[in-house]
Scaffold this motif. Structure first.
Motif, PDB file in Angstrom:
ATOM      1  N   SER A 188     -13.865  33.446 -20.211  1.00 40.21           N
ATOM      2  CA  SER A 188     -14.718  32.864 -19.173  1.00 40.21           C
ATOM      3  C   SER A 188     -14.267  33.311 -17.786  1.00 40.21           C
ATOM      4  O   SER A 188     -15.097  33.670 -16.946  1.00 40.21           O
ATOM      5  CB  SER A 188     -14.690  31.343 -19.290  1.00 40.21           C
ATOM      6  OG  SER A 188     -15.493  30.763 -18.310  1.00 40.21           O
ATOM      7  N   ALA A 189     -12.965  33.301 -17.556  1.00 38.99           N
ATOM      8  CA  ALA A 189     -12.438  33.733 -16.251  1.00 38.99           C
ATOM      9  C   ALA A 189     -12.736  35.211 -16.013  1.00 38.99           C
ATOM     10  O   ALA A 189     -13.124  35.608 -14.904  1.00 38.99           O
ATOM     11  CB  ALA A 189     -10.942  33.472 -16.174  1.00 38.99           C
ATOM     12  N   ARG A 190     -12.567  36.041 -17.033  1.00 38.92           N
ATOM     13  CA  ARG A 190     -12.841  37.467 -16.902  1.00 38.92           C
ATOM     14  C   ARG A 190     -14.334  37.731 -16.671  1.00 38.92           C
ATOM     15  O   ARG A 190     -14.698  38.568 -15.852  1.00 38.92           O
ATOM     16  CB  ARG A 190     -12.369  38.226 -18.156  1.00 38.92           C
ATOM     17  CG  ARG A 190     -10.872  38.241 -18.364  1.00 38.92           C
ATOM     18  CD  ARG A 190     -10.237  39.242 -17.503  1.00 38.92           C
ATOM     19  NE  ARG A 190     -10.940  40.515 -17.733  1.00 38.92           N
ATOM     20  CZ  ARG A 190     -10.544  41.678 -17.314  1.00 38.92           C
ATOM     21  NH1 ARG A 190      -9.454  41.767 -16.633  1.00 38.92           N
ATOM     22  NH2 ARG A 190     -11.242  42.771 -17.559  1.00 38.92           N
ATOM     23  N   VAL A 191     -15.187  36.998 -17.398  1.00 42.14           N
ATOM     24  CA  VAL A 191     -16.632  37.173 -17.244  1.00 42.14           C
ATOM     25  C   VAL A 191     -17.060  36.741 -15.847  1.00 42.14           C
ATOM     26  O   VAL A 191     -17.905  37.378 -15.221  1.00 42.14           O
ATOM     27  CB  VAL A 191     -17.396  36.406 -18.348  1.00 42.14           C
ATOM     28  CG1 VAL A 191     -18.873  36.267 -18.026  1.00 42.14           C
ATOM     29  CG2 VAL A 191     -17.203  37.092 -19.693  1.00 42.14           C
ATOM     30  N   ARG A 192     -16.467  35.676 -15.320  1.00 46.70           N
ATOM     31  CA  ARG A 192     -16.789  35.227 -13.964  1.00 46.70           C
ATOM     32  C   ARG A 192     -16.422  36.305 -12.939  1.00 46.70           C
ATOM     33  O   ARG A 192     -17.169  36.575 -12.000  1.00 46.70           O
ATOM     34  CB  ARG A 192     -16.080  33.926 -13.633  1.00 46.70           C
ATOM     35  CG  ARG A 192     -16.672  32.733 -14.330  1.00 46.70           C
ATOM     36  CD  ARG A 192     -15.978  31.438 -13.976  1.00 46.70           C
ATOM     37  NE  ARG A 192     -16.235  30.400 -14.947  1.00 46.70           N
ATOM     38  CZ  ARG A 192     -17.384  29.761 -15.087  1.00 46.70           C
ATOM     39  NH1 ARG A 192     -18.389  30.056 -14.310  1.00 46.70           N
ATOM     40  NH2 ARG A 192     -17.543  28.836 -15.989  1.00 46.70           N
ATOM     41  N   ASP A 237     -18.685  39.850 -32.258  1.00 48.80           N
ATOM     42  CA  ASP A 237     -19.823  38.941 -32.451  1.00 48.80           C
ATOM     43  C   ASP A 237     -20.410  38.499 -31.110  1.00 48.80           C
ATOM     44  O   ASP A 237     -21.630  38.453 -30.947  1.00 48.80           O
ATOM     45  CB  ASP A 237     -19.410  37.705 -33.257  1.00 48.80           C
ATOM     46  CG  ASP A 237     -19.072  38.038 -34.696  1.00 48.80           C
ATOM     47  OD1 ASP A 237     -19.560  39.088 -35.194  1.00 48.80           O
ATOM     48  OD2 ASP A 237     -18.333  37.258 -35.324  1.00 48.80           O
ATOM     49  N   GLN A 238     -19.535  38.162 -30.182  1.00 46.24           N
ATOM     50  CA  GLN A 238     -20.005  37.723 -28.863  1.00 46.24           C
ATOM     51  C   GLN A 238     -20.730  38.855 -28.146  1.00 46.24           C
ATOM     52  O   GLN A 238     -21.783  38.633 -27.542  1.00 46.24           O
ATOM     53  CB  GLN A 238     -18.824  37.243 -28.013  1.00 46.24           C
ATOM     54  CG  GLN A 238     -18.235  35.936 -28.469  1.00 46.24           C
ATOM     55  CD  GLN A 238     -16.939  35.624 -27.745  1.00 46.24           C
ATOM     56  OE1 GLN A 238     -16.222  36.523 -27.303  1.00 46.24           O
ATOM     57  NE2 GLN A 238     -16.632  34.338 -27.623  1.00 46.24           N
ATOM     58  N   TYR A 239     -20.197  40.060 -28.230  1.00 44.66           N
ATOM     59  CA  TYR A 239     -20.834  41.176 -27.540  1.00 44.66           C
ATOM     60  C   TYR A 239     -22.181  41.519 -28.173  1.00 44.66           C
ATOM     61  O   TYR A 239     -23.145  41.825 -27.461  1.00 44.66           O
ATOM     62  CB  TYR A 239     -19.939  42.416 -27.522  1.00 44.66           C
ATOM     63  CG  TYR A 239     -20.553  43.525 -26.702  1.00 44.66           C
ATOM     64  CD1 TYR A 239     -20.548  43.468 -25.318  1.00 44.66           C
ATOM     65  CD2 TYR A 239     -21.186  44.605 -27.319  1.00 44.66           C
ATOM     66  CE1 TYR A 239     -21.141  44.457 -24.555  1.00 44.66           C
ATOM     67  CE2 TYR A 239     -21.779  45.606 -26.569  1.00 44.66           C
ATOM     68  CZ  TYR A 239     -21.754  45.521 -25.185  1.00 44.66           C
ATOM     69  OH  TYR A 239     -22.356  46.498 -24.428  1.00 44.66           O
ATOM     70  N   SER A 240     -22.267  41.469 -29.492  1.00 43.13           N
ATOM     71  CA  SER A 240     -23.554  41.763 -30.126  1.00 43.13           C
ATOM     72  C   SER A 240     -24.589  40.707 -29.753  1.00 43.13           C
ATOM     73  O   SER A 240     -25.757  41.025 -29.521  1.00 43.13           O
ATOM     74  CB  SER A 240     -23.414  41.880 -31.641  1.00 43.13           C
ATOM     75  OG  SER A 240     -22.992  40.651 -32.195  1.00 43.13           O
ATOM     76  N   ASN A 298     -13.891  31.502 -24.565  1.00 40.87           N
ATOM     77  CA  ASN A 298     -12.687  30.710 -24.327  1.00 40.87           C
ATOM     78  C   ASN A 298     -12.314  30.818 -22.850  1.00 40.87           C
ATOM     79  O   ASN A 298     -12.998  31.483 -22.071  1.00 40.87           O
ATOM     80  CB  ASN A 298     -11.544  31.166 -25.256  1.00 40.87           C
ATOM     81  CG  ASN A 298     -11.121  32.598 -25.023  1.00 40.87           C
ATOM     82  OD1 ASN A 298     -11.226  33.127 -23.917  1.00 40.87           O
ATOM     83  ND2 ASN A 298     -10.626  33.249 -26.072  1.00 40.87           N
ATOM     84  N   GLY A 299     -11.249  30.176 -22.436  1.00 36.62           N
ATOM     85  CA  GLY A 299     -10.871  30.126 -21.026  1.00 36.62           C
ATOM     86  C   GLY A 299     -10.597  31.498 -20.425  1.00 36.62           C
ATOM     87  O   GLY A 299     -11.034  31.804 -19.322  1.00 36.62           O
ATOM     88  N   TYR A 300      -9.858  32.326 -21.158  1.00 34.16           N
ATOM     89  CA  TYR A 300      -9.542  33.669 -20.667  1.00 34.16           C
ATOM     90  C   TYR A 300     -10.815  34.492 -20.506  1.00 34.16           C
ATOM     91  O   TYR A 300     -11.035  35.128 -19.478  1.00 34.16           O
ATOM     92  CB  TYR A 300      -8.579  34.367 -21.625  1.00 34.16           C
ATOM     93  CG  TYR A 300      -8.397  35.837 -21.337  1.00 34.16           C
ATOM     94  CD1 TYR A 300      -7.603  36.262 -20.281  1.00 34.16           C
ATOM     95  CD2 TYR A 300      -9.056  36.804 -22.099  1.00 34.16           C
ATOM     96  CE1 TYR A 300      -7.445  37.607 -19.992  1.00 34.16           C
ATOM     97  CE2 TYR A 300      -8.906  38.158 -21.822  1.00 34.16           C
ATOM     98  CZ  TYR A 300      -8.107  38.548 -20.774  1.00 34.16           C
ATOM     99  OH  TYR A 300      -7.958  39.879 -20.489  1.00 34.16           O
ATOM    100  N   MET A 317     -23.592  32.231 -19.535  1.00 30.09           N
ATOM    101  CA  MET A 317     -23.007  33.116 -20.534  1.00 30.09           C
ATOM    102  C   MET A 317     -21.866  32.427 -21.280  1.00 30.09           C
ATOM    103  O   MET A 317     -21.750  32.564 -22.505  1.00 30.09           O
ATOM    104  CB  MET A 317     -22.507  34.402 -19.874  1.00 30.09           C
ATOM    105  CG  MET A 317     -23.618  35.308 -19.395  1.00 30.09           C
ATOM    106  SD  MET A 317     -23.027  36.758 -18.492  1.00 30.09           S
ATOM    107  CE  MET A 317     -22.400  37.728 -19.850  1.00 30.09           C
ATOM    108  N   ALA A 318     -21.037  31.684 -20.559  1.00 35.65           N
ATOM    109  CA  ALA A 318     -19.917  30.986 -21.199  1.00 35.65           C
ATOM    110  C   ALA A 318     -20.418  29.960 -22.210  1.00 35.65           C
ATOM    111  O   ALA A 318     -19.835  29.805 -23.297  1.00 35.65           O
ATOM    112  CB  ALA A 318     -19.055  30.308 -20.144  1.00 35.65           C
TER     113      ALA A 318
END
Length: 183
Positions: free
Chosen positions: A68-72, A118-121, A64-66, A57-58
């Motif tokens: 990516s950490a939240r998605v993980r 944009d990322q969510y869509s 971005n880093g923030y 997904m990243a």
């Protein structure tokens, strides 16, 4: 004077002797205790599953880093829930799918708060592919873990004894006929 020299030599050699005494035992020596505070892939497949999905997904969503950490963190939580659902309802695919859809909706809500529009869509358009990617990995990882545990069993005791085929004792039969009819 000689006693002072001998005492000074003893003081200089004492730290070296202590360092030699603290070295690890040789390979054939006593068994080293494994550090159980560190996770291992065999013991924690849920984290490996979440890490794999998060990395994909990243990369695809260009997080971005923030983010990516939240998605993980989100994926690790949802992977743990999915693993529990799959264990609880093993063999009942209808129940798994029904409960999994609730977990996926929860993931969608949490991701909407983290990702840009944009990322969510982009995620929303391909979320079926992400779910399939996750399920395929979970199925292959479970199969691989089963095969590995059968082929390479972990030691049961501290002396590295493993479970294996038992030794067969040769059958010792007396020579000749020693039954009722023997004379």
């Amino acid at each position: 004077m000689n006693s002072k020299l001998a005492f000074a030599a003893l003081l200089l050699l004492a730290p070296a002797a202590a360092a030699v005494a603290q070295q690890a035992p040789p390979v054939g020596g006593p068994v080293m205790v494994r550090d159980q505070t560190q996770s291992s892939p065999r013991l924690n497949p849920v984290q490996a599953r979440a890490e794999r999905l998060s990395t994909r997904m990243a990369r695809q969503l260009r997080l971005n880093g923030y983010q990516s950490a939240r998605v993980r963190a989100i994926n690790e939580d949802k992977a743990a829930k999915m693993a529990a659902i799959e264990r609880k309802n093993a063999g009942n695919q209808k129940a798994i799918d029904q409960q999994a859809s609730a977990v996926y909706r929860e993931r969608d809500q949490e991701l909407q708060a983290v990702l840009s529009t944009d990322q969510y869509s982009s995620y929303y358009e391909t979320r079926a592919a992400y779910s399939k990617y996750d399920r395929d990995y979970a199925n292959s990882a479970a199969t691989a873990a089963l095969v590995n545990s059968v082929q390479n069993p972990t030691p049961v005791r501290a002396n590295d004894a493993t479970i294996g085929p038992a030794r067969t004792k040769p059958v010792s039969r007396p020579a000749g006929n020693l039954g009722r009819n023997a004379r």
